[in-house]
Motif scaffolding. Structure first.
Motif, mmCIF file in Angstrom:
data_model
loop_
_atom_site.group_PDB
_atom_site.id
_atom_site.type_symbol
_atom_site.label_atom_id
_atom_site.label_comp_id
_atom_site.label_asym_id
_atom_site.label_seq_id
_atom_site.Cartn_x
_atom_site.Cartn_y
_atom_site.Cartn_z
ATOM 1 N N TYR A 4 8.583 -51.942 52.523
ATOM 2 C CA TYR A 4 7.565 -52.740 51.834
ATOM 3 C C TYR A 4 7.205 -52.223 50.449
ATOM 4 O O TYR A 4 6.397 -52.824 49.755
ATOM 5 N N MET A 64 14.082 -52.837 56.537
ATOM 6 C CA MET A 64 13.352 -53.620 55.544
ATOM 7 C C MET A 64 12.048 -52.875 55.275
ATOM 8 O O MET A 64 11.233 -52.701 56.175
ATOM 9 N N GLY A 80 11.523 -55.719 51.145
ATOM 10 C CA GLY A 80 11.140 -57.040 51.624
ATOM 11 C C GLY A 80 10.331 -57.865 50.638
ATOM 12 O O GLY A 80 10.095 -59.050 50.868
ATOM 13 N N TYR A 81 9.912 -57.240 49.521
ATOM 14 C CA TYR A 81 9.018 -57.903 48.574
ATOM 15 C C TYR A 81 9.438 -57.543 47.151
ATOM 16 O O TYR A 81 9.918 -56.436 46.914
ATOM 17 N N ASN A 105 19.181 -63.195 56.160
ATOM 18 C CA ASN A 105 18.117 -62.573 56.944
ATOM 19 C C ASN A 105 17.013 -63.581 57.240
ATOM 20 O O ASN A 105 16.641 -64.379 56.391
ATOM 21 N N TYR A 120 11.678 -65.885 55.446
ATOM 22 C CA TYR A 120 10.785 -65.416 56.515
ATOM 23 C C TYR A 120 9.900 -66.560 56.975
ATOM 24 O O TYR A 120 9.018 -67.014 56.235
ATOM 25 N N THR A 125 14.952 -59.665 61.220
ATOM 26 C CA THR A 125 14.071 -58.512 61.033
ATOM 27 C C THR A 125 13.054 -58.449 62.157
ATOM 28 O O THR A 125 12.432 -59.454 62.498
ATOM 29 N N ALA A 171 11.762 -53.552 60.441
ATOM 30 C CA ALA A 171 10.694 -53.646 59.449
ATOM 31 C C ALA A 171 9.869 -52.366 59.483
ATOM 32 O O ALA A 171 9.075 -52.143 60.404
ATOM 33 N N MET A 199 17.119 -64.217 52.065
ATOM 34 C CA MET A 199 16.114 -64.029 53.099
ATOM 35 C C MET A 199 15.165 -65.213 53.138
ATOM 36 O O MET A 199 14.751 -65.717 52.097
ATOM 37 N N ARG A 207 17.459 -55.859 61.769
ATOM 38 C CA ARG A 207 16.980 -54.983 60.693
ATOM 39 C C ARG A 207 15.541 -54.602 61.022
ATOM 40 O O ARG A 207 14.715 -55.472 61.344
ATOM 41 N N ASP A 238 14.705 -64.339 47.954
ATOM 42 C CA ASP A 238 13.698 -64.734 48.949
ATOM 43 C C ASP A 238 13.429 -66.228 48.823
ATOM 44 O O ASP A 238 13.068 -66.711 47.749
ATOM 45 N N MET A 298 14.342 -57.378 46.186
ATOM 46 C CA MET A 298 14.049 -58.786 46.455
ATOM 47 C C MET A 298 13.649 -59.492 45.165
ATOM 48 O O MET A 298 12.878 -58.954 44.364
#
Length: 390
Positions: A67, A65, A86-87, A237, A183, A257, A41, A181, A39, A137, A111
């Motif tokens: 932001y 993904m 993503g957030y 993810n 990270y 990602t 970013a 997800m 994916r 997340d 998310m």
């Protein structure tokens, strides 16, 4: 790639892409993916034509993904789908649009990491007569005694906390859980060969090795619990450019990602586990010579985000041998560069590498694409399309 001749033929300042190095990076990232979906970013790219170029290079690249919720809407209008925010976000107007787009068959995934996020989205979905796809997340930072190794993102640290949110989502007729997800920023986003930091580099490399096992175990346990409750996510993810080589080996992970690796900015020189080809540069014109061997450029203060440090500065790379002055650095409207041997002409160019990837695109309207020592195209950035999200 030598940019000096090209820089003399284009308007400066300019953002430059070595297309051959970029395409090589696309192939190398696909090769390192271990068959997992990649994916992209978007925060590390910030150019629609370049996003399309990546997707066209290999079918392993699937999904974005982004932001910002407004960025997600912008990208949907540009023809993209399968967009993961993503957030978490709280922007009511943007979320109303996303709920409506999802009702019409689009796939923009929000998310969440708290019950407050879920309640907020449910209210908006009802108001819009729409729906939200969700991804939970999960915090992937690790603790060593009192040391917090990682970033402050999600408050969710174990399978019980994740399960509570998943059950809440399942009870809603307007919300659908699609993914999980995690990270691992302490692996993906932290260099471990930074110059003049030998002791710190050794400590970071050691903590990375210790973290990888913990991350894999936590991610596996969370997904197993969700499966046992009939709440299996469609995708799991993880990762980033800096952890592609480890995250892609986890059986439980379905996609990784990647963003910065396509441009390979300066900060990615400081990882011992991989190396991609520098592909993104910027050229500044020389407009002053305040002293012998010092040449002052117009602009250049494109300092990377994150904790301040020398490694966050852009660095002059062409002609070779240039260095920033310690008490001035890269300035808002002028940047002096010291050369011991080079003799530069007024109006000539100095070529720099940015420390980070997508941030530099906010400073330029277009990216000058160079191949075989020639300008082959001009790609608009988000800014060049009149868009600014953060």
């Amino acid at each position: 790639m030598r940019f000096e001749t090209i820089a003399s033929e284009i308007q400066l300042p300019a953002l430059l892409l070595d297309v051959q190095a970029f395409d090589d990076n696309c192939r190398e990232i696909a090769r390192k993916a271990n068959g997992k979906q990649i994916r992209i970013a978007s925060k590390s790219i910030r150019s629609v034509p370049i996003l399309k170029r990546i997707f066209q290079s290999n079918p392993i690249f699937q999904g974005l993904m982004c932001y910002s919720p407004n960025e997600a809407i912008f990208l949907e209008e540009k023809g993209f789908d399968d967009i993961l925010l993503g957030y978490p976000c709280w922007d009511r107007e943007a979320l109303l649009q996303i709920a409506s787009l999802n009702r019409k068959g689009k796939k923009i995934i929000c998310m969440v990491d708290s019950l407050e996020h879920i309640d907020h989205l449910e209210k908006i979905a009802l108001e819009a007569n729409g729906k939200f796809y969700l991804c939970i997340d999960v915090d992937m930072s690790t603790k060593f005694a009192s040391l917090h190794f990682g970033v402050r993102r999600s408050p969710l640290k174990n399978e019980k906390e994740v399960l509570q949110l998943a059950r809440k989502i399942k009870d809603s007729s307007r919300l659908q859980l699609l993914g999980i997800m995690g990270y691992e920023a302490q692996i993906a986003g932290v260099g471990d060969t930074i110059p003049a930091q030998k002791i710190k580099n050794s400590l970071i490399a050691y903590l990375k090795r210790k973290s990888i096992t913990e991350i894999e175990r936590r991610r596996r346990e969370i997904v197993q619990v969700l499966h046992s409750e009939g709440l299996a996510p469609e995708f799991v993810n993880g990762g980033g450019t800096g952890s592609l080589h480890t995250t892609s080996k986890e059986n439980i992970v379905t996609e990784v990602t990647v963003g910065s690796g396509f441009y390979a900015p300066l900060l990615f020189d400081y990882y011992r586990s991989f190396r991609f080809n520098p592909a993104l540069y910027f050229a500044l014109p020389v407009v002053r010579k305040p002293a012998p061997n010092i040449y002052t450029c117009l602009g250049g203060g494109y300092i990377a985000s994150g904790p301040p440090g020398e490694e966050k500065n852009p660095q002059p790379v062409y002609p070779p041998g240039g260095r920033l002055l310690p008490f001035e650095g890269a300035g808002e409207v002028q940047t002096p560069v010291l050369f011991e041997k080079e003799t530069l002409e007024m109006g000539g160019a100095i070529i720099f590498r940015p420390a980070k990837a997508g941030e530099i695109c906010e400073r330029f309207k277009e990216i000058v694409c160079v191949a075989d020592q020639q300008v082959m195209d001009y790609y608009l950035t988000y800014r060049g399309e009149g868009a600014c999200f953060l």
